[in-house]
Scaffold this motif. Structure first.
Motif, short mmCIF file in Angstrom:
data_model
loop_
_atom_site.label_atom_id
_atom_site.label_comp_id
_atom_site.label_asym_id
_atom_site.label_seq_id
_atom_site.Cartn_x
_atom_site.Cartn_y
_atom_site.Cartn_z
N SER A 1 84.63 -3.36 105.26
CA SER A 1 85.64 -2.40 105.70
C SER A 1 87.05 -2.96 105.58
N GLN A 2 87.16 -4.28 105.35
CA GLN A 2 88.49 -4.89 105.31
C GLN A 2 89.04 -5.07 103.90
N ILE A 3 88.29 -4.61 102.90
CA ILE A 3 88.78 -4.78 101.54
C ILE A 3 88.92 -3.41 100.86
N SER A 4 89.66 -3.38 99.75
CA SER A 4 89.96 -2.10 99.10
C SER A 4 88.76 -1.59 98.31
N GLY A 5 88.87 -0.34 97.88
CA GLY A 5 87.78 0.28 97.12
C GLY A 5 87.46 -0.48 95.84
N GLY A 6 88.51 -0.90 95.14
CA GLY A 6 88.29 -1.63 93.90
C GLY A 6 87.60 -2.95 94.15
N GLN A 7 88.00 -3.60 95.25
CA GLN A 7 87.35 -4.87 95.60
C GLN A 7 85.90 -4.66 96.00
N GLN A 8 85.65 -3.57 96.74
CA GLN A 8 84.27 -3.27 97.13
C GLN A 8 83.42 -3.09 95.88
N GLN A 9 84.02 -2.42 94.89
CA GLN A 9 83.32 -2.21 93.63
C GLN A 9 82.94 -3.53 92.98
N ARG A 10 83.86 -4.48 93.00
CA ARG A 10 83.57 -5.79 92.43
C ARG A 10 82.47 -6.52 93.20
N VAL A 11 82.52 -6.37 94.53
CA VAL A 11 81.48 -7.02 95.34
C VAL A 11 80.11 -6.44 95.00
N ALA A 12 80.07 -5.11 94.86
CA ALA A 12 78.80 -4.46 94.53
C ALA A 12 78.28 -4.97 93.19
#
Lengths: 365, 559
Positions: free
Chosen positions: A132-143
């Motif tokens: 919840s603390q990172i941006s959508g683009g970053q979440q995408q990278r994590v996924a």
């Protein structure tokens, strides 16, 4: 890396036929897109490839192995979800480490591999944070990192970019394509965005209502759509359709005619239309395959400029046909000025004209 | 401060709104806060006049007083733990496992919520009591089951309260994005690991909320322990006996406070702490139910648990139904209609009084609830949050405390209400007010303000907007609040038992009387008449909601 073969695959939920008799194959290292509107069966197909669903009928092979009954755990498949499906109760490190912990790898091995993949995707500074603390683009990278960390043989994407804003989507699109070709992982990518499918995939499988309508290269599905659905679904703005044409002709040439409008058809039309119906057909022309004239000319369709849509590089001219009120969208040549209400004559490129049978929606030409 | 002044000034300009806010506050203060405060004050007046802490000293030192507190906590924690465990398995089966007949299981499982509170206790006596069919007939007293006491209460309250936990957990489990579980599977976890690493941690806030809810319900339960507790004294019954049996009001009040503190704490934790820790995220993608296809053994496990629970509910309610047609339970099982004849003959007064009082209280409670919901969710004024919290307070306050509070607060001039119908109606209205408020707030929350603004923008007056736009949209919430208030009023016991009098009789009191006189068959018949009324009300609600709901009107308009 294995190839994927899907043979006569069906998936029913009760009486609903989510996927009905679908066959296709994905070559080793290939990037294939499953394209279609929501509810067309593409995600069901993907989840079956992942092993989360079992096929109702048909077979799925990874290489030579029949995997119908192989649980997801043993499939060597990495999956990226639309909402990323990151675990809110774990930090980024734990999210990426999740599949490695499932494999019970030693602690230092896990740490090494998580850091490695995080560096590759440029998220190594985020490992302590929560999703919840990172941006959508970053979440995408994590996924993506989480799917890649266990070094899968096959990557599955379920509309991974649809939650991102337009700019970021373009960026990630290129990045995923680059990453895929660099790693050479066989990939299946589900999307409803035709631009994504066209730009990323080497082949596109177009789905509609549980059926595979067409499977081919981007050029194939764009230039030679199998039916009206594919023609309308691919391309932006979509192909223009004009209804109610009759094929007429002499020994020399065939024409499509409607009232006073007469449009020349290409030479091969004579062969291809031999056994086809000739009346009440739909004429299809893509916006970039029309030339605009200001003076009356043979084989043109007259109309009035309805509205202009400048896009910077391109200009879309909307032309309204006087008798039927149909609107035709055209990519105009740059440097030409138009006025609303102006009379124009549209000349389709002869060899880019399509004809469809509105009853079956099949392509005739 | 300046902001509040500005708010105040704006309200001054709307005299009707101002009057409404003042009126609502007066009612809330008088009928919710004042009685509870009275309980506290009385517990601090050991001899009825001078203040002192003697009552609490006694409550903590004398074993006689300490036991109920300990017993209530022990029972509450046990019921909550067992109930949540059972409810979790049930909810998981309903939301995740592809069992056939789900909606049927769901309906049956939620039945104890709307049925009279002590029917299950009554069934337990009919089955396992001294003359119980299982203990006496089936095993000829060789089976040594002691239904009176902790174990009996544990079973009965678990059956009675697991449905509440089930509804909470079902909601939580449904709102977990299935992609989270699918991701885990595709990332190489087994289903077992997926459950423990993903599903369970994500539902943890819901588990805690459900636990606290059931804990409070068990603590506050009065009907079941009154019938079944035997020598296992719990707070609610102890307080009742102190006041009505021994006339030691300060001690009764003190026990009530002991009951109030843990339930209020549980409520506060759940509402103001836990609700902020929810992981549930609303995603754009419709989280269509994707059922996992579990292993046959797993499916069998869930099927057995679900059947056991459904079976137990059927057994308990079926026994009471059967019992209502027998001559003398445990002795003479000849079928007869005598019990129902009695209910509609001598018991008719009870029936009539209960129906009249509940029917008066229901619309008042519903309208007041929606009004408060509208004020707190759509208007800006100082003390808005506090008004909402106060109106929801009775959710957390056990009925016994409310009953004692009303008894103490309205027993003297100028508010001498004891013995009147009014005091019973007031208890009903304010005790079930929270549901109207909560339903209303939830419904208004879902309606975007812009829908109302659009109406005003299009030229409708604020008044017209309320009646033409807001009201129709909250109608379903309003009717379900009415239903709840009506059902709860019909089946209420814990609070009203302190304020009933000879002039106005309630059916639940009649059932208790029958149980105390060992007229179990009569009690069973009374219970089923009550259940019949509840079921009728349920169909009535469904019919009315369909009639008024805007979806339905749209559907009909389109047809």
């Amino acid at each position: 890396m294995p190839e994927i073969r899907v043979v006569n695959f069906c998936k029913y939920f009760g009486k609903v036929k989510a996927v009905d008799n679908v066959s296709f194959d994905v070559k080793d290292g290939e990037f294939v897109a499953l394209l279609g509107p929501s509810g067309c069966g593409k995600t069901t197909t993907l989840l079956t490839l992942a092993g989360i669903y079992k096929p109702t009928a048909g077979e799925i092979y990874f290489g030579d192995e029949l995997v119908n009954d192989v649980p997801p755990k043993y499939r060597s498949v990495g999956m990226v979800f639309q909402n990323y499906a990151l675990y809110p109760h774990m930090n980024i490190f734990e999210n990426i480490a999740f599949p490695l912990r499932a494999k019970k790898l030693p602690r230092d091995e896990i740490e090494k591999r998580v850091k490695e993949v995080a560096r590759k995707l440029m998220i190594d500074q985020l490992l302590d944070r929560r999703p919840s603390q990172i941006s959508g683009g970053q979440q995408q990278r994590v996924a993506l990192a989480r799917a890649l960390v266990k070094e899968p043989a096959i990557l599955l994407f379920d509309e991974p970019l649809s939650n991102l804003d337009a700019k970021l989507r373009m960026l990630m699109r290129a990045e995923i394509k680059h990453l895929q070709s660099e790693l050479g992982i066989t990939s299946v990518y589900v999307t409803h965005d035709q631009a994504e499918a066209m730009t990323m995939a080497s082949r596109i499988a177009v789905f509609s209502m549980g059926k595979l309508v067409q499977y081919g290269t981007p050029d194939d599905v764009y230039d030679r759509p199998k039916n009206m659905f594919v023609a309308a679904f691919i391309g932006n703005p979509p192909m223009n359709f004009l209804e109610g044409f009759t094929v007429v002709g002499d020994n020399q040439k065939l024409h499509a005619r409607r009232g006073n409008i007469r449009v020349e058809l290409p030479k091969e039309a004579r062969n291809r239309l031999e056994n086809a119906p000739r009346e009440n057909l739909v004429l299809g022309i893509r916006p970039e395959h029309i030339k605009i004239h200001f003076k009356e000319k043979e084989n043109t369709i007259p109309g009035l400029v309805y509205v202009l849509e400048p896009l910077g590089r391109d200009l879309i001219v909307n032309v309204k046909l006087e008798d039927t009120d149909e609107i035709v969208k055209i990519f105009a040549e740059p440097g030409v000025d138009f006025e609303e209400g102006q009379k124009v004559y549209m000349e389709p490129w002869v060899d880019k004209i399509h004809l469809f049978d509105p009853q079956t929606e099949e392509t005739l030409l | 401060m300046q902001y509040q002044l500005k708010q105040l000034k704006r309200i001054w300009n709307e005299p009707i709104l101002f009057a409404m806010i003042v009126a609502v506050w007066l009612l809330l203060a008088l009928f919710i806060l004042y009685p509870i405060i009275m309980v506290g004050i009385k517990s601090l007046q050991p001899d009825g006049e001078n203040f002192g802490l003697k009552v609490y000293k006694m409550l903590f030192t004398k074993k006689y007083f300490r036991a109920p507190l300990f017993n209530s906590l022990k029972l509450g924690a046990s019921v909550a733990s067992v109930g949540v465990l059972v409810a979790y398995i049930f909810a998981y089966a309903i939301t995740r496992v592809n069992l056939p007949g789900k909606s049927f299981y769901r309906t049956i499982a939620t039945f104890p919520i709307v049925s009279p509170p002590f029917v299950i206790a009554l069934a337990a006596i009919l089955l396992f009591g001294r003359n119980g069919v299982i203990t006496h007939k089936l095993f000829h007293d060789r089976l040594n089951i002691e239904i009176y006491g902790f174990w009996g209460l544990l079973i009965v309250e678990t059956l009675a309260y697991f449905p509440t936990a089930f509804l909470t957990l079902e909601g939580i489990l449904q709102s977990i994005d299935p992609a989270l579980e699918e991701a885990s599977l595709s990332l190489g976890s087994s289903k077992w690991r997926t459950f423990w690493r993903v599903t369970f941690p994500l539902s943890m806030p819901g588990v805690l909320a459900a636990w606290l809810l059931v804990f409070s319900q068990s603590m506050a339960d009065f009907g079941n322990p009154l019938i079944l507790s035997g020598n296992f004294h719990v707070l609610s019954v102890a307080a009742y006996l102190e006041i009505t049996g021994s006339y030691r009001i300060p001690y009764g009040a003190g026990l009530a406070i002991m009951l109030l503190v843990p339930t209020l704490a549980a409520f506060a934790v759940q509402r103001y702490w836990l609700s902020k820790r929810s992981y549930v995220t609303i995603t754009g993608k419709p989280s269509a139910m994707r059922l996992l296809e579990p292993h046959i053994a797993v499916k069998a496990f869930f099927t057995i648990i679900v059947w056991l629970l459904i079976g137990a509910i059927f057994l308990f309610y079926g026994t009471v139904l059967y019992g209502s047609f027998t001559k003398l339970w445990g002795v003479n099982h000849t079928l007869t209609l005598d019990n129902y004849r009695y209910v509609f003959d001598i018991g008719f007064e009870y029936l009539k009084d209960t129906l009249i009082l509940a029917s008066i209280a229901t619309p008042i409670s519903g309208v007041l609830g929606i009004l408060i919901a509208y004020l707190v969710s759509r208007k800006e004024f100082p003390s808005r949050r506090f008004m909402e919290a106060t109106s929801l307070l009775t959710f957390a306050v056990p009925g016994t405390v409310v009953g004692i509070g009303y008894l103490l607060a309205f027993n003297q001039q100028p508010l001498m209400l004891t013995g009147t119908a009014l005091i019973i109606i007031l208890v009903f209205v304010f005790r079930y007010l929270p549901v109207g408020v909560q339903n209303g707030v939830a419904a208004l929350y879902q309606i975007d303000k812009s829908i109302e603004e659009a109406s005003i923008d299009l030229g409708a007056s604020s008044n017209k907007t309320f009646w033409k736009i807001t009201m129709p949209l909250v109608t379903p919430a309003f009717f379900s609040a009415l239903f709840y208030t009506f059902v709860k009023s019909m089946t209420a016991i814990s609070a009203v038992i302190f304020v009933v009098s000879g002039r106005w009789q309630l059916i639940t009191i009649a059932i208790l009387g029958s149980v105390e006189n060992s007229d179990l068959a009569q009690a069973a018949a009374f219970s089923y008449v009550l259940i019949g009324i509840v079921i009728l009300a349920m169909f009535g609600l469904r019919w009315i909601t369909n009639l008024f709901s805007y979806q339905e009107r749209v559907r009909r308009a389109m047809a």
